[in-house]
Design a protein around this motif. Structure first.
Motif, PDB file in Angstrom:
ATOM      1  N   CYS A  87     -10.065   1.991  -4.119  1.00 22.99           N
ATOM      2  CA  CYS A  87      -9.147   0.877  -3.916  1.00 22.99           C
ATOM      3  C   CYS A  87      -9.950  -0.419  -3.895  1.00 22.99           C
ATOM      4  O   CYS A  87     -10.905  -0.549  -3.135  1.00 22.99           O
ATOM      5  N   TYR A 129      -4.951  -6.193   1.077  1.00 24.86           N
ATOM      6  CA  TYR A 129      -6.182  -5.417   1.204  1.00 24.86           C
ATOM      7  C   TYR A 129      -6.882  -5.749   2.517  1.00 24.86           C
ATOM      8  O   TYR A 129      -7.408  -4.872   3.205  1.00 24.86           O
ATOM      9  N   GLY A 187       0.775  -1.237   0.000  1.00 28.00           N
ATOM     10  CA  GLY A 187       0.000   0.000   0.000  1.00 28.00           C
ATOM     11  C   GLY A 187       0.806   1.287   0.000  1.00 28.00           C
ATOM     12  O   GLY A 187       0.237   2.373  -0.088  1.00 28.00           O
ATOM     13  N   GLN A 209      -8.390   5.912   0.558  1.00 26.59           N
ATOM     14  CA  GLN A 209      -9.764   6.413   0.505  1.00 26.59           C
ATOM     15  C   GLN A 209      -9.836   7.846   1.020  1.00 26.59           C
ATOM     16  O   GLN A 209     -10.561   8.679   0.478  1.00 26.59           O
ATOM     17  N   ARG A 215      -5.176   1.158   3.074  1.00 26.08           N
ATOM     18  CA  ARG A 215      -6.384   1.297   2.246  1.00 26.08           C
ATOM     19  C   ARG A 215      -7.187   2.512   2.710  1.00 26.08           C
ATOM     20  O   ARG A 215      -7.677   3.307   1.897  1.00 26.08           O
ATOM     21  N   MET A 235      -5.262  -3.442  -5.254  1.00 23.73           N
ATOM     22  CA  MET A 235      -4.412  -3.821  -4.117  1.00 23.73           C
ATOM     23  C   MET A 235      -4.461  -5.333  -3.919  1.00 23.73           C
ATOM     24  O   MET A 235      -5.553  -5.914  -3.835  1.00 23.73           O
ATOM     25  N   SER A 252      -0.986   4.461  -1.772  1.00 23.89           N
ATOM     26  CA  SER A 252      -1.372   5.638  -0.987  1.00 23.89           C
ATOM     27  C   SER A 252      -0.639   6.884  -1.482  1.00 23.89           C
ATOM     28  O   SER A 252      -1.204   7.979  -1.479  1.00 23.89           O
TER      29      SER A 252
END
Lengths: 453, 453
Positions: B181, B164, B138, B175, B171, B159, B142
C-alpha cells in the motif's frame, strides 16, 4: 461443500452456568483480607459487590441458573459460532482438525461481555445505580460500558493513563456506550489526587486504576465495583463458552482431544475448559492447555501461594499461581495477559496436574496470528494469538505423527483495535527476550502472608 | 425466548449470481470511451480486465454461475446473518419489525469482499499475477488485499495520501494481508511523479489514485485493475446478499415491505435490492429506498446523464445519475458515500420510478448509528448509518400509523475503524450545512458528451 460453521439458535444459550466448585476434589482456598490476612467474610465484600455475586463467589452448587433477562441480552450476539479452520488446516497440511470458538463476535469484540452483562444485571437487581471499574487496554472497560448501558446503569471507567492516550478507540467505544472514561490517576479520587500531586506526569498503572475504582465504589452508596477476570463468579459466567461448545461439537460429530485457551487472569480459558474438567479429573477428558506469554509466565514459572489481587496490596489476597504482585512484565502487546496472578480455580487445576501450561514469546504468537488472518480471514487480538500458536503447534505435531486429532481453541477476541502491534511485528520491530529468574525471585520474595486455619 | 437470528449453512450460499439486466424493461446504455465518447468495445477493456469480467459486464443472462472456488472462499464468512433488531424495536416502541443483513461480519468488515473474492478468482484464472487498485478510506483496498492473498495474487493499492496518514489501521489490514500500500500520488507511476513534481504537498484524491492504478495495470502485462463499486459486474457479485436474504426471510416467515440500503457508488444497495426488482417492476415488490448523504445527493439532486466514472475524465463514461465528475463533496465521515455518480443499473431503476431516494445530513445519520450501537450492540460504519436512519424513520412512521410493516436494511459494515468520527459526533463537532445548488449546477455544466446511436 461441507459446512464448517456450527451455529446454534438463541434457544441453545445455556439456562445455567456450570460451577466447577461442585466437582473439584478440594475447595479453592478462601480469599483473604489484604490487611488482616484472614478469610474474607461476605460483609467485607458488601460495600462493593451485590449479595448475589458474593453468593456465587463462594457457592458450591453445580448449576447456577442464568436469569432470563441475562439470556436475552446475551442473545444479542450469542451463541458464538464454532468454526472449523479448514483453510488453516490446508495451509499447515495437518491431518488434525482445528476448530475455534469465536468470542470475537461480541459487541466489544471479546469474551468479556459474557460476565459484564451478568454483573450489570445483578447490580441493577440490587438497586445499584452506578458501577466503577478500572481498565488497562480497554477490553474490560468497553465490555462493562456496553453491559451497563443495556441495563441503564451509569458506568465510570478509570483507564490507565498511558493506554487512555495510546488507545483512543477503545475509549471511544466506552463513550459510545454512554460510559464516563477518565485517565487514571485522575482528580476524581483521593488516591488519584495524591499520586498526581507527587508525580503529575505519571503514566498510571493497573494497580492505581483499581485503587481509584474501589475507592469510588466504597465511598458512594449507590456505586459498586466490578472485576473482569480472576474471581470465581467471573469464571462461572464464562462457562457459557464451554457449555455451548459441547453442543456444537456434538453437531460436528466430534470429540475434542486438545482444548486450548490463552491465559492472563484466566477467565476465557476457564470459560472454555471448566465444563470439560470433570471428565479430565475422571481420566477421560481432553488435554487442556493454557497458553501464556513468556514475558508473564504465571503458570509456567510462578509459585502457588497467597498473593494480593492487585499490584499495590489493597485488593484481597487469593491463593493462586503468581509471579508476585510487585512483578512488572515487559510491555508486550498482549496487554490482557500482563497479570501477575491467575484465577484461583485454574491455579488449583494446574496444581492438581489437570492442565498443562506453556509460554510463547510474542514474535511466535504474532507469527501464528498472521497465519490465521491470512488463511481464516479474521485478525485476532494479540492475546488470542497465544492460543492460536499452541493450536498450530499441536496441529504440526499431528502432521509429524499422522494423528487425526481434534483441536479446539478459544478465539477470545478480534484485533481490530490492535493493528498497531501487527505493524510492529510485520516491520520486524518486536523484541523477544528471556525473562531473568532474578526478576521473578525478587517479586516472589515480597509475597504477603495469609492466616487461614 | 424467540430466535432473532436467521442463520444459513454454507450449502445455502447461492450457486449463481442474479443478473438484473435480464429483467430490466430497457437495457442500461453502454459505457463509452472517455476520449471518443463512443461505446466501449471489449478490446478497450482487455488491457485492464479479464475476459470473464468483461463478459459479465455486458451479459443479459439472468443467472451467472458462481464458481465452486469462489463459493468456498465466500464460506469463510458467508452466509451473512439476518438479525431482527428487537432491542431497537423496543427502544423505538414501534409496531414495525426491523431486520438487518449483517455484512459487517466479513474479514474486512463490509460487503466489499463479496466482489473482491470473485474478481481475484477470475483474474487468477486468466493468469494474472498482480492487481492494482485505488482506495479512499481503505474499505475497498483492504477487501481486495484479503481476496488477492487468498488466491496468491500480488496486490498493489494506491491509497489517497490524506487517508493513508489519517487511517493507518486500514493500511495495517492491507499489509497484514500481504498487499503493498502506497500513498497516492506516489513515485511509482508517471502520473504520480508528474503531480508530485508540481505539488509535493498534495493530499491526493480518489481521481489521482484511480489514474495511478489504471496506469500501473495498463503498463504491466501481468497486472490488471479492479474496481469496488459502480460497474455492472460488481453489482452482480453483490446480489448474493439479496439472494441469501430471500431464504432467511422465508425462515423468519416474513415478507419484506420496505428494503433499504445506503448509496455511494451503489454496490451494497444493488446487492440487497436487485433480487427483489422484478417483483417491484411487476407491482408487487417491497418499497425500495436508497439513502444517501445530503453532502453528496447523487440520486436526489443529480442528473441522469453520461459522465466520467472518475473525477478527472480518464475513466470510461457511464450513463447514470451524477452530480458532475468535477463535483467535490464536503469532507463527511461517510467516505464511502462521497462519489459523484451512481451505478448505472441503480440509476436506471431510479429513473424508471422503481426506487425511492432520500438524503440525510450526517448528524441525523450518526444519531441513528449511536441509537443502534446502544440497543443492538454493534457499532456501524458511518456509511451504514444512513441506511439505519432511513429504517428508523420508516419504523417511526409505523408507530404513528400503527402499521406492522417488515423493514429490512443492509448493514453494509462495522465502524471499528471509524470511531474517531463517533468521537466528533458525540462531542457535537459535526457540522451540517445545505449544499448550494450552484455547486451542483457548476459541476453539471461540465458533463462530457457521449456519442451513442
Amino acid at each position: 461443500m461441507q459446512d464448517h460453521r456450527f451455529i446454534l439458535s438463541s434457544q441453545d444459550i445455556p439456562h445455567a452456568w456450570y460451577n466447577i466448585a461442585a466437582d473439584l476434589p478440594e475447595l479453592v482456598p478462601p480469599h483473604c483480607h489484604p490487611a488482616t490476612g484472614k478469610p474474607l467474610t461476605p460483609d467485607d465484600m458488601k460495600p462493593i459487590f451485590p449479595d448475589s455475586l458474593i453468593e456465587q463467589e463462594v457457592s458450591t452448587e453445580r448449576w447456577i441458573e442464568i436469569p432470563d433477562e441475562v439470556r436475552e441480552k446475551l442473545a444479542i450476539w450469542r451463541p458464538a459460532p464454532l468454526i472449523r479452520a479448514v483453510n488453516l488446516e490446508k495451509h499447515l497440511k495437518t491431518p488434525a482438525r482445528i476448530y475455534y470458538k469465536n468470542e470475537g463476535v461480541s459487541p466489544a469484540g471479546s469474551h468479556k461481555p459474557n460476565t459484564a452483562v451478568a454483573q450489570a444485571y445483578y447490580n441493577k437487581q440490587a438497586g445499584i445505580r452506578r458501577i466503577a471499574t478500572e481498565t488497562g487496554a480497554g477490553q474490560w472497560g468497553s465490555s462493562l460500558a456496553f453491559a451497563c448501558d443495556l441495563f441503564g446503569i451509569e458506568c465510570k471507567v478509570y483507564m490507565v493513563k498511558v493506554s487512555y492516550h495510546q488507545k483512543p478507540y477503545r475509549r471511544s467505544l466506552m463513550q459510545l456506550w454512554n460510559a464516563t472514561c477518565v485517565a487514571s490517576p485522575s482528580q476524581d479520587t483521593n488516591v488519584g489526587r495524591q499520586i498526581l500531586a507527587k508525580d503529575p506526569d505519571t503514566t498510571g498503572s493497573l494497580g492505581i486504576a483499581i485503587s481509584e475504582a474501589v475507592e469510588d465504589a466504597a465511598s458512594h452508596d449507590d456505586t459498586n465495583y466490578a472485576l473482569g477476570s480472576v474471581l470465581n463468579h467471573v469464571c462461572l459466567h464464562q462457562t457459557i463458552i464451554g457449555l455451548e461448545l459441547k453442543k456444537q461439537l456434538a453437531l460436528a460429530e466430534e470429540e475434542v482431544d486438545i482444548l486450548i485457551g490463552c491465559a492472563g487472569g484466566g477467565s476465557n480459558l476457564a470459560g472454555i475448559v471448566f465444563p470439560y474438567v470433570k471428565d479430565v479429573l475422571d481420566g477421560r477428558g481432553p488435554k487442556l492447555i493454557a497458553s501464556e506469554p513468556s514475558a508473564c509466565p504465571t503458570l509456567t514459572r510462578g509459585k502457588y501461594a497467597y498473593d494480593f489481587g492487585d499490584s499495590v496490596g489493597m485488593a484481597p489476597m487469593a491463593c493462586m499461581y503468581t509471579l508476585g504482585h510487585s512483578f512488572v512484565p515487559s510491555g508486550i502487546h498482549a496487554g490482557g495477559l500482563r497479570y501477575h496472578g491467575m484465577a484461583p480455580t485454574l491455579s488449583l487445576l494446574h496444581k492438581l496436574g489437570a492442565m498443562e501450561a506453556r509460554s510463547y514469546h510474542q514474535n511466535a504468537a504474532f507469527e501464528a496470528g498472521v497465519m490465521f488472518a491470512r488463511t481464516e480471514g479474521i485478525c485476532p487480538a494479540p492475546e488470542t494469538n497465544h492460543a492460536i500458536r499452541a493450536a498450530i503447534d499441536e496441529a504440526l505435531k499431528c502432521k509429524e505423527t499422522g494423528e487425526e486429532k481434534c483441536i479446539v481453541f478459544n478465539f477470545s477476541g478480534h484485533g481490530h483495535f490492535d493493528l498497531y502491534s501487527y505493524d510492529k511485528y510485520l516491520a520486524g520491530e518486536l523484541e523477544d527476550y528471556d525473562l531473568p529468574q532474578g526478576n521473578i525471585d525478587k517479586a516472589l520474595g515480597e509475597l504477603p502472608v495469609a492466616h487461614v486455619d
